[in-house]
Motif scaffolding. Structure first.
Motif, PDB file in Angstrom:
ATOM      1  N   ALA A 284     -57.971   4.692  12.449  1.00  0.00           N
ATOM      2  CA  ALA A 284     -57.543   3.921  13.619  1.00  0.00           C
ATOM      3  C   ALA A 284     -58.088   4.525  14.905  1.00  0.00           C
ATOM      4  O   ALA A 284     -58.557   3.812  15.803  1.00  0.00           O
ATOM      5  N   ARG A 285     -58.030   5.844  14.991  1.00  0.00           N
ATOM      6  CA  ARG A 285     -58.523   6.516  16.197  1.00  0.00           C
ATOM      7  C   ARG A 285     -60.029   6.276  16.385  1.00  0.00           C
ATOM      8  O   ARG A 285     -60.488   5.985  17.489  1.00  0.00           O
ATOM      9  N   GLU A 286     -60.769   6.358  15.299  1.00  0.00           N
ATOM     10  CA  GLU A 286     -62.211   6.150  15.390  1.00  0.00           C
ATOM     11  C   GLU A 286     -62.543   4.690  15.696  1.00  0.00           C
ATOM     12  O   GLU A 286     -63.447   4.402  16.496  1.00  0.00           O
ATOM     13  N   ALA A 287     -61.818   3.761  15.076  1.00  0.00           N
ATOM     14  CA  ALA A 287     -62.035   2.337  15.355  1.00  0.00           C
ATOM     15  C   ALA A 287     -61.722   2.019  16.811  1.00  0.00           C
ATOM     16  O   ALA A 287     -62.436   1.253  17.472  1.00  0.00           O
ATOM     17  N   ILE A 294     -57.708  -3.683  15.710  1.00  0.00           N
ATOM     18  CA  ILE A 294     -56.962  -3.155  14.564  1.00  0.00           C
ATOM     19  C   ILE A 294     -55.746  -4.023  14.306  1.00  0.00           C
ATOM     20  O   ILE A 294     -54.959  -4.299  15.219  1.00  0.00           O
ATOM     21  N   LEU A 295     -55.592  -4.460  13.057  1.00  0.00           N
ATOM     22  CA  LEU A 295     -54.401  -5.207  12.649  1.00  0.00           C
ATOM     23  C   LEU A 295     -53.545  -4.289  11.775  1.00  0.00           C
ATOM     24  O   LEU A 295     -54.026  -3.734  10.790  1.00  0.00           O
ATOM     25  N   VAL A 296     -52.280  -4.138  12.138  1.00  0.00           N
ATOM     26  CA  VAL A 296     -51.354  -3.295  11.389  1.00  0.00           C
ATOM     27  C   VAL A 296     -50.304  -4.164  10.712  1.00  0.00           C
ATOM     28  O   VAL A 296     -49.710  -5.048  11.341  1.00  0.00           O
ATOM     29  N   ASP A 297     -50.096  -3.903   9.431  1.00  0.00           N
ATOM     30  CA  ASP A 297     -49.057  -4.573   8.651  1.00  0.00           C
ATOM     31  C   ASP A 297     -47.790  -3.720   8.747  1.00  0.00           C
ATOM     32  O   ASP A 297     -47.727  -2.622   8.200  1.00  0.00           O
ATOM     33  N   ALA A 298     -46.786  -4.212   9.472  1.00  0.00           N
ATOM     34  CA  ALA A 298     -45.527  -3.481   9.640  1.00  0.00           C
ATOM     35  C   ALA A 298     -44.482  -4.086   8.709  1.00  0.00           C
ATOM     36  O   ALA A 298     -43.632  -4.866   9.123  1.00  0.00           O
ATOM     37  N   ALA A 312     -52.684  -0.422  17.589  1.00  0.00           N
ATOM     38  CA  ALA A 312     -52.742  -1.806  17.094  1.00  0.00           C
ATOM     39  C   ALA A 312     -53.156  -2.800  18.171  1.00  0.00           C
ATOM     40  O   ALA A 312     -52.681  -2.759  19.306  1.00  0.00           O
ATOM     41  N   THR A 313     -54.044  -3.698  17.777  1.00  0.00           N
ATOM     42  CA  THR A 313     -54.397  -4.855  18.604  1.00  0.00           C
ATOM     43  C   THR A 313     -53.542  -6.050  18.201  1.00  0.00           C
ATOM     44  O   THR A 313     -53.179  -6.878  19.032  1.00  0.00           O
ATOM     45  N   TYR A 314     -53.249  -6.126  16.902  1.00  0.00           N
ATOM     46  CA  TYR A 314     -52.423  -7.195  16.346  1.00  0.00           C
ATOM     47  C   TYR A 314     -51.444  -6.564  15.357  1.00  0.00           C
ATOM     48  O   TYR A 314     -51.772  -5.597  14.673  1.00  0.00           O
ATOM     49  N   PRO A 343     -48.495  -1.641  24.856  1.00  0.00           N
ATOM     50  CA  PRO A 343     -49.264  -2.377  25.876  1.00  0.00           C
ATOM     51  C   PRO A 343     -50.636  -2.856  25.424  1.00  0.00           C
ATOM     52  O   PRO A 343     -51.204  -3.760  26.030  1.00  0.00           O
ATOM     53  N   ALA A 344     -51.196  -2.251  24.362  1.00  0.00           N
ATOM     54  CA  ALA A 344     -52.517  -2.693  23.889  1.00  0.00           C
ATOM     55  C   ALA A 344     -52.420  -3.886  22.954  1.00  0.00           C
ATOM     56  O   ALA A 344     -53.441  -4.473  22.577  1.00  0.00           O
ATOM     57  N   LEU A 345     -51.207  -4.260  22.566  1.00  0.00           N
ATOM     58  CA  LEU A 345     -51.018  -5.309  21.566  1.00  0.00           C
ATOM     59  C   LEU A 345     -51.265  -6.694  22.162  1.00  0.00           C
ATOM     60  O   LEU A 345     -50.729  -7.037  23.212  1.00  0.00           O
TER      61      LEU A 345
END
Length: 492
Positions: A284-287, A294-298, A312-314, A343-345
């Motif tokens: 994630a850090r490198e991306a 980045i999409l995260v499944d929560a 996370a972007t999404y 805030p980045a979401l």
């Protein structure tokens, strides 16, 4: 054609406003409102139609209709936003001013016409739709083998029962979601770990057969590959999972910088399922440094998930996660809290099974002179409007506004509600992996640049297809599935 819902209408007069006089256009508009049963009024209290100083813009394109619904090119579909005492007709420069007696009886409500489909969607099934230009995606998470058994009803303690059907199949959130994405036309790569055992070899063979790049999967010479027992209850239409993790687990040192850099080359989206969090955090850090969304499944609160959410972007989450993570009193309030905390979401989606999904999308432009609404009240209004839709899956959206959550704050954006496909009881087999299929479709939609309304309906259609067969992958549709044709046609 007739509108498919009483909350919507079509009007040919608005497609070419210069062809009629002002008086005729306004009279036609009132007639449309009345015939669509949006409004009723006595003859001595006719609503007044006026021009607005700034013409409301078209909102994002609406999702496509299933093939069984036809829309002729001559019809213009209109969005309606009721904010007493005004009715705004988006896509036109008109507003309807209501008499006081009518205004008092209405509550704020955003209504959408039925989803529209481009005439070009009537493509021949022999002509495959074009693929997205940027279709490489990278996923990081757990892979498993699923041992699925269907039973008439879930066993009680000390029971001995027989299964009615059995299947052995690859599983795991990232494996299922990227298999779905591959069948839709993307080129997925996976970072994960399996053992060099029969189960591990089966996992790899199955992924490769579906076109998933397994070259970044670490293969351990010792230990065991992950596996899951899945009990599918025919009576309640539910499934119970008993998971055994793989051993030894993946550690960051097993993913050299060279391999991670190769895996990220050309990637349009990175998907993290919340597992293998130490390695996922490095990816994630490198991306993030490379500007890759980045999409995260929560799915639920997990160790290390908070670190992933910061990048996370999404976010796509389960029904229980928003309130568990934020401690908010309701899902809509929790969604506002999530966007304020991250805030980045850009958006967060909560999936609700047969009840569809809710999406909160952040506006890219902060506005101070736009409408403001309580998010709880707005959600109820959208649900009421959605309930009249006869065709599923479908989705509905509010306009961009300031969305207020009591005790939490407010966010500038829009709220969307998606309806799940109504699957006949006789066709519903197994919901295992439905959320993974939904995410796989969202990954495709992001690569294809689908608008959110289309994305939600598309993802619901894909997830519904997967529920018609035993296992998370058996029913996943391929790109050539005719049920998906209208969505791909809308990309043209």
């Amino acid at each position: 054609m007739e509108s498919k819902t009483s909350n919507s209408f079509t009007s040919n007069s608005l497609s070419s406003p210069k062809s009629r006089s002002d008086k005729e256009a306004k009279a036609s508009l009132l007639s449309s409102l009345r015939s669509a049963k949006l409004l009723h009024w006595p003859d001595d209290e006719v609503p007044r139609i006026e021009a607005v100083p700034l013409a409301p813009r078209w909102f994002d394109p609406l999702p496509a209709l299933p093939p069984s619904v036809e829309v002729t090119p001559s019809h213009t579909l209109i969005e309606v936003y009721i904010l007493p005492p005004l009715i705004y007709l988006c896509g036109t420069s008109l507003k309807c001013v209501l008499p006081p007696s009518l205004a008092a009886s209405l509550r704020p409500l955003h209504l959408l016409s039925p989803p529209r489909i481009s005439p070009r969607a009537t493509m021949s099934s022999s002509s495959p739709p074009s693929l997205p230009e940027n279709r490489i995606i990278l996923g990081c998470g757990a892979l498993t083998v699923d041992f699925l058994a269907t039973v008439d009803n879930y066993p009680k303690p000390d029971d001995k029962i027989r299964s009615t059907s059995m299947k052995v199949q690859g599983g795991g959130n990232v494996g299922n979601a990227l298999t779905c994405a591959a069948r839709l036309g993307l080129n997925p790569r996976i970072i994960s770990k399996v053992a060099d055992d029969a189960q591990g070899r089966s996992i790899l063979d199955e992924l490769r057969a579906d076109g998933v790049d397994t070259s970044f999967i670490v293969i351990s010479r010792e230990g065991n590959s992950p596996f899951t027992y899945v009990i599918v209850d025919k009576e309640t239409r539910t499934r119970t999972c008993i998971h055994t993790p793989g051993y030894p687990p993946l550690v960051p040192d097993e993913l050299p910088d060279t391999n991670l850099n190769l895996a990220l080359i050309g990637a349009s989206v990175v998907y993290l399922d919340g597992r293998l969090h130490e390695t996922a955090s490095i990816a994630a850090r490198e991306a993030n440094l490379r500007g890759i969304p980045i999409l995260v499944d929560a799915e639920k609160k997990r160790e290390g998930l908070d670190d992933l959410l910061k990048f996370a972007t999404y976010v796509v989450c389960s029904a229980r996660f928003p309130q568990a993570w934020t401690e908010a009193p309701s899902i809509p309030t929790a969604l506002v809290s999530i966007l304020l905390r991250l805030p980045a979401l850009k958006f967060v989606i909560v999936t609700l099974g047969e009840d569809g999904c809710i999406m909160l999308e952040r506006s890219s432009i902060e506005k101070f002179d736009i409408l403001e609404n309580d998010i709880e009240e707005l959600l109820e209004s959208l649900k009421q409007s959605m309930s009249s839709y006869k065709v599923t899956p479908a989705s509905i959206s509010s306009p961009v506004m300031n969305l207020r959550a009591n005790g939490v704050g407010k966010i500038s954006g829009r709220l969307l509600v998606g309806a799940a496909e109504k699957i006949p009881p006789g066709e519903l087999v197994d919901t295992t992996g439905a959320g993974d299929a939904f995410i796989g479709a969202v990954l495709y939609a992001l690569c294809a640049g689908m608008p959110p309304e289309t994305m939600l309906s598309f993802a619901a259609q894909v997830a519904g297809a997967g529920c018609r067969a035993l296992g998370a992958r058996t029913g996943l549709p391929h790109r050539t599935d005719p049920r998906l044709t209208p969505f791909f046609a809308s990309e043209l």
